[in-house]
Write a protein that holds these residues in place. Structure first.
Motif, mmCIF file in Angstrom:
data_model
loop_
_atom_site.group_PDB
_atom_site.id
_atom_site.type_symbol
_atom_site.label_atom_id
_atom_site.label_comp_id
_atom_site.label_asym_id
_atom_site.label_seq_id
_atom_site.Cartn_x
_atom_site.Cartn_y
_atom_site.Cartn_z
ATOM 1 N N ARG A 290 0.915 -1.322 0.062
ATOM 2 C CA ARG A 290 -0.098 -0.218 0.141
ATOM 3 C C ARG A 290 0.742 1.246 -0.099
ATOM 4 N N LEU A 291 2.055 1.236 0.683
ATOM 5 C CA LEU A 291 2.892 2.609 0.486
ATOM 6 C C LEU A 291 4.001 2.216 -0.060
ATOM 7 N N ASN A 292 4.025 1.364 -1.072
ATOM 8 C CA ASN A 292 5.088 1.338 -1.904
ATOM 9 C C ASN A 292 6.536 1.112 -1.393
ATOM 10 N N LEU A 293 6.733 0.436 -0.251
ATOM 11 C CA LEU A 293 7.822 -0.032 0.659
ATOM 12 C C LEU A 293 8.212 -1.252 -0.144
ATOM 13 N N ALA A 294 9.708 -1.454 -0.065
ATOM 14 C CA ALA A 294 10.324 -2.501 -0.376
ATOM 15 C C ALA A 294 10.326 -3.584 0.427
ATOM 16 N N SER A 295 10.195 -5.104 -0.203
ATOM 17 C CA SER A 295 9.946 -6.030 0.817
ATOM 18 C C SER A 295 11.454 -6.378 1.145
ATOM 19 N N GLY A 296 11.568 -7.268 2.174
ATOM 20 C CA GLY A 296 12.896 -7.768 2.723
ATOM 21 C C GLY A 296 12.934 -7.803 4.055
ATOM 22 N N LEU A 297 14.114 -8.525 4.528
ATOM 23 C CA LEU A 297 14.126 -8.805 5.879
ATOM 24 C C LEU A 297 14.453 -7.555 6.846
ATOM 25 N N LYS A 298 13.593 -6.892 6.848
ATOM 26 C CA LYS A 298 13.930 -5.758 7.662
ATOM 27 C C LYS A 298 12.671 -5.292 8.746
ATOM 28 N N PRO A 299 12.988 -4.750 9.728
ATOM 29 C CA PRO A 299 11.860 -4.580 10.595
ATOM 30 C C PRO A 299 11.255 -3.166 10.336
ATOM 31 N N ILE A 300 10.021 -2.964 10.702
ATOM 32 C CA ILE A 300 9.193 -1.568 10.155
ATOM 33 C C ILE A 300 9.124 -1.110 11.745
ATOM 34 N N VAL A 301 9.791 0.027 11.824
ATOM 35 C CA VAL A 301 9.582 0.978 12.900
ATOM 36 C C VAL A 301 8.362 1.813 12.502
ATOM 37 N N LYS A 352 12.213 12.675 1.688
ATOM 38 C CA LYS A 352 12.262 11.125 1.678
ATOM 39 C C LYS A 352 11.323 10.509 0.585
ATOM 40 N N LEU A 353 10.757 11.452 -0.494
ATOM 41 C CA LEU A 353 10.122 11.104 -1.374
ATOM 42 C C LEU A 353 10.555 9.917 -2.443
ATOM 43 N N GLY A 354 10.035 8.729 -2.397
ATOM 44 C CA GLY A 354 10.506 7.921 -3.323
ATOM 45 C C GLY A 354 11.497 6.858 -2.694
ATOM 46 N N ASN A 355 11.736 7.070 -1.413
ATOM 47 C CA ASN A 355 12.805 6.211 -0.694
ATOM 48 C C ASN A 355 11.815 4.975 -0.312
ATOM 49 N N PRO A 356 12.432 3.804 -0.818
ATOM 50 C CA PRO A 356 11.731 2.427 -0.501
ATOM 51 C C PRO A 356 11.841 2.003 0.641
ATOM 52 N N ASN A 357 12.195 2.586 1.468
ATOM 53 C CA ASN A 357 12.256 2.092 3.103
ATOM 54 C C ASN A 357 11.488 3.361 4.059
ATOM 55 N N CYS A 358 11.184 4.170 3.477
ATOM 56 C CA CYS A 358 10.393 5.406 4.389
ATOM 57 C C CYS A 358 8.915 5.853 3.662
ATOM 58 N N HIS A 359 8.035 5.856 4.638
ATOM 59 C CA HIS A 359 6.723 6.770 4.191
ATOM 60 C C HIS A 359 6.290 7.326 5.270
ATOM 61 N N LEU A 360 6.122 8.599 4.885
ATOM 62 C CA LEU A 360 5.452 9.696 5.831
ATOM 63 C C LEU A 360 4.007 9.904 5.297
ATOM 64 N N GLU A 361 3.034 9.716 6.197
ATOM 65 C CA GLU A 361 1.699 9.891 5.892
ATOM 66 C C GLU A 361 1.339 10.920 6.727
ATOM 67 N N LEU A 362 1.047 12.113 6.267
ATOM 68 C CA LEU A 362 0.594 13.238 7.188
ATOM 69 C C LEU A 362 -0.831 13.538 7.117
ATOM 70 N N GLY A 363 -1.584 13.321 8.036
ATOM 71 C CA GLY A 363 -3.047 13.443 8.025
ATOM 72 C C GLY A 363 -3.723 12.457 9.448
ATOM 73 N N TYR A 364 -4.934 12.372 9.301
ATOM 74 C CA TYR A 364 -5.718 11.499 10.206
ATOM 75 C C TYR A 364 -6.404 10.135 9.381
ATOM 76 N N ASP A 365 -5.715 8.912 9.636
ATOM 77 C CA ASP A 365 -6.505 8.129 8.839
ATOM 78 C C ASP A 365 -6.555 6.823 10.014
ATOM 79 N N GLU A 366 -7.955 6.536 10.375
ATOM 80 C CA GLU A 366 -8.255 5.741 11.433
ATOM 81 C C GLU A 366 -7.782 4.184 10.747
ATOM 82 N N GLU A 367 -8.062 3.824 9.593
ATOM 83 C CA GLU A 367 -8.118 2.766 8.882
ATOM 84 C C GLU A 367 -6.652 2.475 8.805
ATOM 85 N N LEU A 368 -5.831 3.059 8.462
ATOM 86 C CA LEU A 368 -4.509 3.042 8.215
ATOM 87 C C LEU A 368 -3.741 2.728 9.551
ATOM 88 N N ALA A 369 -4.237 3.693 10.462
ATOM 89 C CA ALA A 369 -3.443 3.333 11.850
ATOM 90 C C ALA A 369 -3.658 1.732 12.221
#
Ligand SMILES: Nc1ncnc2c1ncn2[C@@H]1O[C@H](COP(=O)(O)OP(=O)(O)O[C@H]2O[C@H](CO)[C@@H](O)[C@H](O)[C@H]2O)[C@@H](O)[C@H]1O
Length: 492
Positions: A290-301, A352-369
């Protein structure tokens, strides 16, 4: 017991943050236990009405005093997931609750003062006598003042008030016209022992009014209760809270089991429990897609937060680069009311736009939370102060390990994997003290290290968190004890 909870928020119909969760969670638990509970809210134009069943008017012409006039209000009732709610709508040219948002208007003080008055007017006119009115934060601080100064004499003398402080960073300091608006005497009430602001004697302090005039005052964790009596976190209210020590206490919040449960959550991709934790992985895949992040063996913080100075925004921004440098992914969902903070995060988002390891979503989104809690491996909460904090409890329930600063309710709920004196099965996260990049890194480094090098231990931490009971069952008993205590002199 007949309990009325008066608030500016209630999830999911009107939620800007944790206050909304508190009202929904405690209200539902008390209802389930068989008490008669009514929630009263303003009828905002931004109410999420799709969550309300059987919305219908119950009082059409409630004429609420406002200066030397009266404003006609309509009161509607509706069910929100089994919770009975009343919605009050004033009809006047100011359009008090037709602003496209819950807070942040220049006349917020007038809006919520009128709301308090309308609530009492409604109960007076309908001849109802709730045992307890439970008020919350500065928005409803004037209600016990109005009850004591005006409505008791009109016959509302069988109702007691419990007042909860969710954040003393917002006290509702305002010009005394709010008293005149309500026919209250300024000379009588703008005094040091009543509503005068401790730091600016020209101003009213609505939260102070709530503290002085309520029968019992709570805040949302024992640690924060101590901090606001004894440290700068009291933001000027320390002496008052010490003076009223006999009617003040901290009750740790819970979270609503039905809303926050990975076994039943309709908003996540793959449901799971502590016994089949492997199913959690499908959520991580879905979030990455959904957020266009890369797959791989990494934790999400992750960070899910209002972006406010309270939440440690500088440390959150510092964490982005640190986490990426440690070969992890970073996901933020944050909403900022303050334009300066919003601009800082908009800039970070551009960087960070286009960075495959980072996504910043600015706004309020209950479902995404919900999806983030179900997907992330760690959640970061580096708060400057934190009255209770719900995100660490929600995260734990979803097997996501919290990394928190040791303040307020975070100190009461998160126990460090390495340094806590709790037995191992009660340790559930990472804790740091210093409000500095080095402090934050000391905890993040340990958490990330465990994820990469000792996955079995990390899994155990997740399970410890999932098994922690942070439901409303215990806290609701504390509130009931308080309600019974303040009603003890009322005829049965
Ligand atoms: N951008 C976003 N999109 C979607 N959801 C978002 C969001 N930002 C936050 N949320 C949600 O809002 C809630 C926030 O809970 P917090 O405890 O952090 O609340 P907050 O600081 O607003 O409330 C105050 O009141 C609560 C309740 O008493 C105290 O726990 C807390 O310490 C005190 O500051 C969580 O349910 C979280 O998922």
């Amino acid at each position: 017991m007949y309990i009325v909870m008066v608030s500016a928020e209630c999830a999911p119909v009107a939620k800007a943050g944790g206050l909304g969760d508190f009202i929904q969670g405690l209200g539902r638990e008390l209802t389930i236990q068989g008490h008669e509970v009514t929630i009263v809210l303003p009828k905002y134009d931004v109410l999420r009405t799709s969550f309300i069943q059987n919305l219908q008017p119950v009082y059409r012409d409630l004429w609420v005093p406002f200066y030397d006039r009266r404003i006609p209000c309509t009161v509607e009732s509706g069910d929100v997931d089994g919770l009975r709610c009343l919605f009050i709508e004033p009809h006047s040219p100011q359009g008090f609750f037709r602003r496209g948002r819950i807070y942040g208007e220049p006349d917020d003080m007038d809006r919520f003062a009128l709301f308090c008055r309308a609530v009492l007017e409604y109960f007076l006119m309908t001849g109802q006598h709730p045992n307890v009115i439970h008020c919350n934060d500065w928005q409803t601080g004037l209600l016990p003042v109005l009850l004591y100064e005006i409505y008791e004499r009109l016959g509302m003398n069988r109702t007691r008030v419990c007042y909860s402080l969710h954040n003393v960073g917002y006290q509702g300091q305002t010009d005394p016209h709010v008293l005149q608006m309500n026919g209250l005497e300024v000379t009588r009430l703008l005094t040091a022992d009543r509503l005068q602001d401790p730091s600016n004697p020209q101003l009213l302090n609505l939260m102070k009014g709530g503290i002085v005039f309520s029968n019992f005052v709570t805040t949302v964790s024992p640690q924060y209760a101590w901090e606001i009596q004894h440290t700068q976190q009291g933001m000027g209210l320390q002496p008052l809270l010490r003076q009223y020590d006999q009617k003040f206490g901290g009750v740790l919040n819970g979270i609503d089991d039905a809303t926050w449960n990975p076994a039943t959550d309709p908003l996540i991709t793959s449901r799971y429990t502590a016994d089949d934790l492997r199913r959690k992985a499908a959520n991580k895949t879905a979030l990455r897609r959904r957020l266009n992040l890369a797959s791989g063996l990494k934790p999400i913080v992750a960070v899910v937060s209002r972006l406010d100075r309270q939440k440690g925004v500088e440390l959150i921004r510092h964490a982005i680069d640190y986490v990426l440098a440690e070969n992890c992914q970073f996901v933020l969902l944050g909403s900022a009311l303050d334009p300066a903070i919003d601009a800082e995060f908009q800039q970070a988002k551009c960087d960070k736009l286009g960075n495959p390891n980072c996504h910043l979503e600015l706004g309020y989104d209950e479902e995404l939370a919900h999806l983030i809690y179900a997907s992330a491996d760690m959640i970061l909460i580096p708060s400057v102060y934190e009255p209770c904090g719900l995100t660490q409890m929600i995260a734990m329930k979803y097997g996501c390990v919290p990394i928190v600063r040791r303040v307020g309710g975070l100190a009461d709920t998160v126990f460090d994997a390495n340094y806590s004196d709790k037995p191992f099965e009660e340790r559930n996260g990472y804790v740091f003290d210093e409000l500095t990049p080095a402090g934050l890194e000391s905890a993040l480094k340990r958490a990330i290290g465990l994820w990469f090098h000792h996955p079995d231990h990390f899994r155990q931490l997740r399970l410890n968190g999932m098994r922690t009971d942070n439901s409303w069952r215990r806290p609701s008993q504390h509130y009931l004890d308080i309600y019974h205590h303040i009603c003890r002199d009322l005829p049965a």
